[in-house]
Write a protein that holds these residues in place. Structure first.
Motif, PDB file in Angstrom:
ATOM      1  N   HIS A 165       0.848  -0.967   0.043  1.00  0.00           N
ATOM      2  CA  HIS A 165      -0.127  -0.133   0.129  1.00  0.00           C
ATOM      3  C   HIS A 165       0.670   1.166   0.063  1.00  0.00           C
ATOM      4  O   HIS A 165       0.230   2.367   0.319  1.00  0.00           O
ATOM      5  CB  HIS A 165      -0.849  -0.087   0.856  1.00  0.00           C
ATOM      6  N   LEU A 166       2.070   1.100  -0.288  1.00  0.00           N
ATOM      7  CA  LEU A 166       3.141   2.273  -0.469  1.00  0.00           C
ATOM      8  C   LEU A 166       3.201   2.888  -1.774  1.00  0.00           C
ATOM      9  O   LEU A 166       3.264   2.114  -2.746  1.00  0.00           O
ATOM     10  CB  LEU A 166       4.487   1.925   0.287  1.00  0.00           C
ATOM     11  N   SER A 167       3.439   4.247  -1.858  1.00  0.00           N
ATOM     12  CA  SER A 167       3.611   4.848  -3.120  1.00  0.00           C
ATOM     13  C   SER A 167       5.176   4.348  -3.395  1.00  0.00           C
ATOM     14  O   SER A 167       5.940   4.116  -2.383  1.00  0.00           O
ATOM     15  CB  SER A 167       3.489   6.335  -3.094  1.00  0.00           C
ATOM     16  N   LYS A 168       5.627   4.674  -4.500  1.00  0.00           N
ATOM     17  CA  LYS A 168       7.018   4.514  -5.004  1.00  0.00           C
ATOM     18  C   LYS A 168       7.903   5.445  -4.062  1.00  0.00           C
ATOM     19  O   LYS A 168       8.881   5.146  -3.616  1.00  0.00           O
ATOM     20  CB  LYS A 168       7.312   4.668  -6.545  1.00  0.00           C
ATOM     21  N   SER A 169       7.495   6.807  -4.102  1.00  0.00           N
ATOM     22  CA  SER A 169       8.186   7.453  -3.078  1.00  0.00           C
ATOM     23  C   SER A 169       8.343   7.177  -1.791  1.00  0.00           C
ATOM     24  O   SER A 169       9.463   7.303  -1.113  1.00  0.00           O
ATOM     25  CB  SER A 169       7.667   9.093  -3.243  1.00  0.00           C
TER      26      SER A 169
END
Length: 223
Positions: A165-169
């Motif tokens: 559930h994490l963005s790439k950043s």
């Protein structure tokens, strides 16, 4: 008692972060990569180097030839890697890849008596791949419970997806906090033999945007 974990490692940004996170949690890490007939072979060298940098991580490469069935720009040299965004499931999707990879990781985990398998699937920047979704992970976790000796005996193996559930950043920020050297990683779908990226494929675009959004200098080597 030390927890043993099999970590699926491609040599890319996500799996390098995954390995760092598992290692920081004092897991006894077994890094598993696949030589599956992919066009971007430099990633295997990256995976080996990343595992070796820890000094205590066992790394293994399993060879299988998914180019025999083709159907993906990553395994069929007659299909071009797209350089513009695509609608729906892109041609870089490798049919059943994560299902196959997890099956082999599961087999190794049983042999090792490991209780965890880490896979870097992501439902935010997942490029439209159906086998990177939470639904897939939940279904495979159920399969583990009925398809393994460990599951039948009540000691099932847990799929761990800390990046899902994490963005790439956010992934990049987590990795930097854990000391990941992203210059060692190869994410490009068509990297050259030296691991230099094309800069225009979907994976390159997502990676570059991640570093930009994280406010971090992009260490990627471009050709």
């Amino acid at each position: 008692m030390t927890t043993k974990a099999v970590i699926l490692t491609s040599g890319g940004l996500d799996s390098a972060t995954l390995l760092a996170m598992a290692h920081s949690q004092s897991r006894e890490c077994y890094s598993l990569s696949f030589d599956y007939g992919q066009r971007h072979r430099a990633e295997l060298n990256a995976a080996k180097a990343i595992a070796a940098s820890y000094g205590d991580v066992v790394h293994r490469v399993i060879s299988l030839d998914l180019s025999a069935i083709g159907g993906s720009a990553l395994t069929d040299m007659d299909i071009d890697v797209p350089t513009t965004p695509q609608e729906g499931i892109p041609v870089t999707y490798v049919p059943a890849r994560n299902t196959v990879f997890l099956s082999l990781a599961l087999g190794w985990a049983e042999v090792l008596e490991a209780t965890e398998i880490y896979i870097g699937v992501n439902a935010v920047d997942y490029s439209g791949y159906p086998d990177c979704r939470p639904e897939f992970i939940a279904a495979y976790q159920n399969l583990i419970g009925v398809a393994t000796k460990a599951g039948v005996e009540g000691a099932s193996i847990e799929l761990k997806t800390p990046l899902i559930h994490l963005s790439k950043s956010d992934i990049i920020r987590r990795g930097i906090a854990h000391g990941v050297d992203y210059a060692m990683t190869v994410s490009c779908y068509q990297a050259d033999e030296q691991g230099r990226a094309c800069g225009v494929c979907d994976s390159c675009r997502i990676r570059a945007a991640g570093f930009s959004d994280a406010g971090v200098v992009d260490p990627t080597r471009y050709r």
